[in-house]
Design a protein around this motif. Structure first.
Motif, PDB file in Angstrom:
ATOM      1  N   GLY A 137       0.788  -1.208   0.358  1.00  0.00           N
ATOM      2  CA  GLY A 137       0.014  -0.214  -0.351  1.00  0.00           C
ATOM      3  C   GLY A 137       1.084   1.010  -0.114  1.00  0.00           C
ATOM      4  O   GLY A 137       2.055   1.045  -0.579  1.00  0.00           O
ATOM      5  N   THR A 138       0.402   2.086   0.252  1.00  0.00           N
ATOM      6  CA  THR A 138       1.117   3.566   0.713  1.00  0.00           C
ATOM      7  C   THR A 138       2.094   3.234   1.919  1.00  0.00           C
ATOM      8  O   THR A 138       3.111   4.185   2.208  1.00  0.00           O
ATOM      9  CB  THR A 138       0.202   4.800   0.717  1.00  0.00           C
ATOM     10  N   ARG A 139       2.191   2.829   2.477  1.00  0.00           N
ATOM     11  CA  ARG A 139       3.394   2.738   4.511  1.00  0.00           C
ATOM     12  C   ARG A 139       4.568   2.428   3.744  1.00  0.00           C
ATOM     13  O   ARG A 139       4.154   1.195   3.382  1.00  0.00           O
ATOM     14  CB  ARG A 139       2.470   1.849   5.226  1.00  0.00           C
ATOM     15  N   PRO A 140       5.812   2.917   4.074  1.00  0.00           N
ATOM     16  CA  PRO A 140       6.635   1.850   4.514  1.00  0.00           C
ATOM     17  C   PRO A 140       6.977   0.143   4.704  1.00  0.00           C
ATOM     18  O   PRO A 140       5.937   0.203   5.733  1.00  0.00           O
ATOM     19  CB  PRO A 140       7.455   3.086   4.952  1.00  0.00           C
ATOM     20  N   GLY A 141       7.314  -0.367   3.397  1.00  0.00           N
ATOM     21  CA  GLY A 141       7.620  -1.450   3.781  1.00  0.00           C
ATOM     22  C   GLY A 141       8.587  -2.823   4.207  1.00  0.00           C
ATOM     23  O   GLY A 141      10.181  -1.962   3.749  1.00  0.00           O
ATOM     24  N   LYS A 142       8.644  -3.640   4.154  1.00  0.00           N
ATOM     25  CA  LYS A 142      10.313  -4.494   4.357  1.00  0.00           C
ATOM     26  C   LYS A 142      10.657  -4.399   2.818  1.00  0.00           C
ATOM     27  O   LYS A 142       9.601  -4.418   1.911  1.00  0.00           O
ATOM     28  CB  LYS A 142      10.051  -5.518   5.554  1.00  0.00           C
ATOM     29  N   THR A 143      11.750  -4.426   3.087  1.00  0.00           N
ATOM     30  CA  THR A 143      12.660  -4.282   2.016  1.00  0.00           C
ATOM     31  C   THR A 143      13.576  -5.267   2.064  1.00  0.00           C
ATOM     32  O   THR A 143      14.083  -5.581   2.522  1.00  0.00           O
ATOM     33  CB  THR A 143      13.484  -3.789   0.951  1.00  0.00           C
ATOM     34  N   LEU A 144      14.136  -6.430   0.308  1.00  0.00           N
ATOM     35  CA  LEU A 144      15.333  -7.222   0.323  1.00  0.00           C
ATOM     36  C   LEU A 144      16.378  -6.903  -0.676  1.00  0.00           C
ATOM     37  O   LEU A 144      15.788  -7.127  -1.884  1.00  0.00           O
ATOM     38  CB  LEU A 144      14.657  -8.820   0.598  1.00  0.00           C
ATOM     39  N   LEU A 145      17.130  -6.496  -0.565  1.00  0.00           N
ATOM     40  CA  LEU A 145      17.990  -6.937  -1.359  1.00  0.00           C
ATOM     41  C   LEU A 145      18.637  -7.875  -2.045  1.00  0.00           C
ATOM     42  O   LEU A 145      19.240  -8.837  -0.788  1.00  0.00           O
ATOM     43  CB  LEU A 145      19.007  -5.289  -1.620  1.00  0.00           C
ATOM     44  N   ILE A 146      19.183  -8.647  -2.902  1.00  0.00           N
ATOM     45  CA  ILE A 146      19.742  -9.603  -3.526  1.00  0.00           C
ATOM     46  C   ILE A 146      20.540  -9.929  -4.553  1.00  0.00           C
ATOM     47  O   ILE A 146      20.808  -9.020  -5.665  1.00  0.00           O
ATOM     48  CB  ILE A 146      18.874 -10.635  -3.999  1.00  0.00           C
ATOM     49  N   ILE A 147      21.765 -10.078  -4.472  1.00  0.00           N
ATOM     50  CA  ILE A 147      23.158 -10.322  -5.238  1.00  0.00           C
ATOM     51  C   ILE A 147      23.096 -11.907  -5.549  1.00  0.00           C
ATOM     52  O   ILE A 147      23.346 -12.148  -4.211  1.00  0.00           O
ATOM     53  CB  ILE A 147      23.998  -8.640  -4.685  1.00  0.00           C
ATOM     54  N   SER A 148      23.900 -11.532  -6.898  1.00  0.00           N
ATOM     55  CA  SER A 148      23.730 -13.170  -7.030  1.00  0.00           C
ATOM     56  C   SER A 148      25.489 -13.345  -6.982  1.00  0.00           C
ATOM     57  O   SER A 148      26.267 -12.466  -6.515  1.00  0.00           O
ATOM     58  CB  SER A 148      23.079 -13.333  -8.496  1.00  0.00           C
ATOM     59  N   GLY A 149      25.534 -14.072  -7.993  1.00  0.00           N
ATOM     60  CA  GLY A 149      27.908 -13.894  -7.478  1.00  0.00           C
ATOM     61  C   GLY A 149      28.230 -14.640  -9.269  1.00  0.00           C
ATOM     62  O   GLY A 149      28.062 -13.592  -9.829  1.00  0.00           O
ATOM     63  N   TYR A 150      29.171 -15.660  -9.245  1.00  0.00           N
ATOM     64  CA  TYR A 150      29.902 -15.304 -10.013  1.00  0.00           C
ATOM     65  C   TYR A 150      29.567 -15.428 -11.471  1.00  0.00           C
ATOM     66  O   TYR A 150      29.055 -15.248 -12.787  1.00  0.00           O
ATOM     67  CB  TYR A 150      30.737 -16.672 -10.641  1.00  0.00           C
ATOM     68  N   ASP A 151      27.746 -16.145 -11.834  1.00  0.00           N
ATOM     69  CA  ASP A 151      26.737 -16.754 -13.384  1.00  0.00           C
ATOM     70  C   ASP A 151      25.754 -16.659 -13.292  1.00  0.00           C
ATOM     71  O   ASP A 151      25.177 -16.586 -14.235  1.00  0.00           O
ATOM     72  CB  ASP A 151      27.914 -18.329 -13.768  1.00  0.00           C
ATOM     73  N   GLY A 152      25.160 -15.368 -11.732  1.00  0.00           N
ATOM     74  CA  GLY A 152      23.861 -15.975 -11.693  1.00  0.00           C
ATOM     75  C   GLY A 152      23.683 -14.352 -12.381  1.00  0.00           C
ATOM     76  O   GLY A 152      24.508 -13.607 -12.512  1.00  0.00           O
ATOM     77  N   THR A 153      22.358 -14.750 -12.848  1.00  0.00           N
ATOM     78  CA  THR A 153      22.020 -13.305 -13.920  1.00  0.00           C
ATOM     79  C   THR A 153      20.817 -12.652 -12.838  1.00  0.00           C
ATOM     80  O   THR A 153      20.204 -13.638 -11.522  1.00  0.00           O
ATOM     81  CB  THR A 153      21.188 -13.573 -14.521  1.00  0.00           C
ATOM     82  N   VAL A 169      17.925   3.001  -2.587  1.00  0.00           N
ATOM     83  CA  VAL A 169      16.751   2.130  -1.997  1.00  0.00           C
ATOM     84  C   VAL A 169      16.049   3.016  -0.452  1.00  0.00           C
ATOM     85  O   VAL A 169      14.825   3.142  -0.637  1.00  0.00           O
ATOM     86  CB  VAL A 169      16.866   0.416  -1.430  1.00  0.00           C
ATOM     87  N   LEU A 170      16.941   3.455   0.257  1.00  0.00           N
ATOM     88  CA  LEU A 170      16.850   3.721   1.437  1.00  0.00           C
ATOM     89  C   LEU A 170      15.947   5.211   0.717  1.00  0.00           C
ATOM     90  O   LEU A 170      15.307   6.304   1.844  1.00  0.00           O
ATOM     91  CB  LEU A 170      17.224   4.098   1.827  1.00  0.00           C
ATOM     92  N   ALA A 171      16.250   5.785  -0.227  1.00  0.00           N
ATOM     93  CA  ALA A 171      16.052   7.175  -0.861  1.00  0.00           C
ATOM     94  C   ALA A 171      14.340   7.257  -1.192  1.00  0.00           C
ATOM     95  O   ALA A 171      13.662   8.427  -1.664  1.00  0.00           O
ATOM     96  CB  ALA A 171      16.943   7.883  -2.166  1.00  0.00           C
ATOM     97  N   ARG A 172      13.703   5.620  -1.432  1.00  0.00           N
ATOM     98  CA  ARG A 172      12.377   5.370  -2.100  1.00  0.00           C
ATOM     99  C   ARG A 172      11.706   6.151  -1.096  1.00  0.00           C
ATOM    100  O   ARG A 172      11.826   4.674  -0.131  1.00  0.00           O
ATOM    101  CB  ARG A 172      12.768   4.119  -3.174  1.00  0.00           C
ATOM    102  N   PRO A 173      10.292   5.976  -0.809  1.00  0.00           N
ATOM    103  CA  PRO A 173       9.489   6.522  -0.693  1.00  0.00           C
ATOM    104  C   PRO A 173       8.711   5.403   0.827  1.00  0.00           C
ATOM    105  O   PRO A 173       8.668   5.304   1.539  1.00  0.00           O
ATOM    106  CB  PRO A 173       7.728   7.613  -1.013  1.00  0.00           C
ATOM    107  N   GLY A 174       9.155   4.457  -0.445  1.00  0.00           N
ATOM    108  CA  GLY A 174       8.223   2.481   0.562  1.00  0.00           C
ATOM    109  C   GLY A 174       9.135   2.227   1.397  1.00  0.00           C
ATOM    110  O   GLY A 174       8.689   0.759   2.026  1.00  0.00           O
TER     111      GLY A 174
END
Length: 449
Positions: free
Chosen positions: A192-208, A262-267
């Motif tokens: 909705g319009t309220r700030p929510g939980k956020t997950l950042l994911i980074i892969s490795g050598y050959d993931g996309t 990501v922290l600059a995003r209002p959500g």
């Protein structure tokens, strides 16, 4: 210019060992693929498709990796097994040709269904096509024009799938000098319009980015997370645009860019921002967390704290210490006979050198020594952390897993996946749903408290 043919006898033992140093831990193999179309059935039978993999361990792992994404829509078991019957065991060119053809067929089918107004069917086919092109991209040399072409086909199919399902999907870049880094952001509509939980994911050598969405991103969105997928120098998505941009040890620099964004995003709820690293990404994420107090949770799958030791463990010796006379340079590779250096090993060695920005195999391993998270860095990780590893990954990954748990400064939870769960291999590719259950449930519980 090196003259590799004059020293081949001295290199034979080295090259056999070097080949094993390039493969990540693999799951058990299921036997050889026929390599040819089966003959027509002479009588009644249930199916001509057979559950058979490859005698080559690395190619068998890649098949399992493809099959594992079926849980989240990235593949069909039947199509993967049918492809395996047409691929020559251990032959990268055969693999590329078959998966590229499958991707083109699936993409054309998706487009036809979209034109007829079948958005759900189109989305599903675009996702499968996306992952087929990624599989073909895996075995392509990073300087071969087809590498970028296949990768961009994968990216285009993914974007088409997101549009077909109406996702709040944004493709953008993070600023990295003259070579911007690709990233994706997904706003969860449940927030909705309220700030929510956020997950950042980074892969490795050959993931996309696209494969990461299939493996864990979709699971995170289903659980109500905003999602940001990021990539750095040397990673597959970046290589599609900048094939000579090499890995850097200091991934905290990329982490800062991602968190600033990501922290600059209002959500974004700044109290509930987590980072997950997959494969080599376990190193990237741990390195970022050692420098970023803004992170509130870390998932390392697996927790690689010394990338050099991790890679050396598969060789049984340290190529960084090999005699110069036995070293292999980029200029050597194409002059070495296939009997001495098989095609699959040839491309893996070439890619490793290029992606570490080095001219030789020895230099590549010397460069890997800089990819470490020292004990002082681990002690600076104060946020809750989850360490994941498969019991079948080998001694060194398990050793680094235990060291991570013992040394991290904040509260840490560990989980070792077992063969009984079908998840003992590298990154749990054969049971992604269970891996997501373990990691996402832990994260839900961490943020709940």
């Amino acid at each position: 210019m090196n003259q590799p043919h004059t020293s081949l006898p001295r290199r034979r033992g080295f090259m056999a060992a070097a080949a094993s140093s390039l493969a990540l831990p693999v799951l058990a193999q299921n036997g050889p693929a026929p390599g040819a179309e089966p003959k027509p059935a002479q009588g009644l039978e249930r199916s001509r498709t057979r559950v058979a993999g490859f005698a080559d361990a690395e190619m068998d792992y890649q098949l399992l990796r493809q099959l594992g994404t079926a849980r989240y829509g990235g593949a069909s078991v039947g199509e993967c097994l049918a492809l395996a019957q047409r691929i020559q065991n251990g032959d990268p060119a055969s693999w590329i040709a078959q998966f590229a053809a499958a991707g083109a067929r699936q993409q054309a089918d998706a487009q036809a269904r979209a034109q007829r107004g079948h958005a759900h069917s189109a989305r599903d086919q675009y996702l499968v096509a996306c992952n087929s092109f990624r599989a073909a991209e895996y075995y392509s040399g990073v300087l071969d024009p087809q590498h970028a072409r296949l990768g961009l086909h994968s990216r285009d199919c993914f974007a088409a799938a997101m549009r077909a399902q109406g996702s709040a999907f944004e493709a953008f870049t993070l600023p990295w000098g003259d070579t911007p880094l690709p990233a994706y952001y997904f706003r969860n509509p449940q927030a909705g319009t309220r700030p929510g939980k956020t997950l950042l994911i980074i892969s490795g050598y050959d993931g996309t980015l696209e494969e990461t969405w299939l493996a864990y991103g979709r699971a995170a969105l289903e659980r109500g997370y905003h999602l940001m997928l990021l990539t750095g120098p040397g990673q597959m998505d970046t290589l599609r645009f900048h094939p000579r941009l090499a890995f850097v040890p200091e991934y905290e620099r990329i982490g800062k860019l991602a968190l600033d964004h990501v922290l600059a995003r209002p959500g974004t709820d700044a109290r509930r921002v987590a980072l997950m690293g997959i494969s080599y990404g376990g190193y990237f994420a741990s390195r970022i967390a050692a420098h970023e107090p803004r992170l509130r949770a870390l998932i390392a799958n697996s927790p690689i704290v010394d990338l050099h030791a991790y890679m050396v463990s598969f060789a049984g010796f340290d190529p960084a210490e090999m005699p110069d006379a036995q070293d292999i340079h980029l200029a050597d590779i194409d002059h070495i006979p296939p009997s001495e250096l098989p095609a699959q090993t040839r491309e893996m060695m070439r890619n490793l050198m290029l992606r570490l920005g080095q001219d030789s195999f020895k230099q590549a391993y010397q460069r890997l020594r800089q990819f470490r998270v020292d004990d002082a860095g681990l002690a600076r990780i104060r946020c809750p952390a989850l360490a994941l590893v498969g019991s079948g990954e080998g001694a060194e990954p398990l050793t680094q897993y235990r060291h991570f748990i013992k040394t991290v400064g904040g509260p840490v939870t560990g989980h070792v996946f077992s063969a009984e769960e079908g998840a003992d291999g590298h990154c749990q590719v054969a049971n992604l749903a269970y891996s997501a259950a373990v990691s996402m449930d832990w994260l839900d519980e961490t943020f709940a408290t």
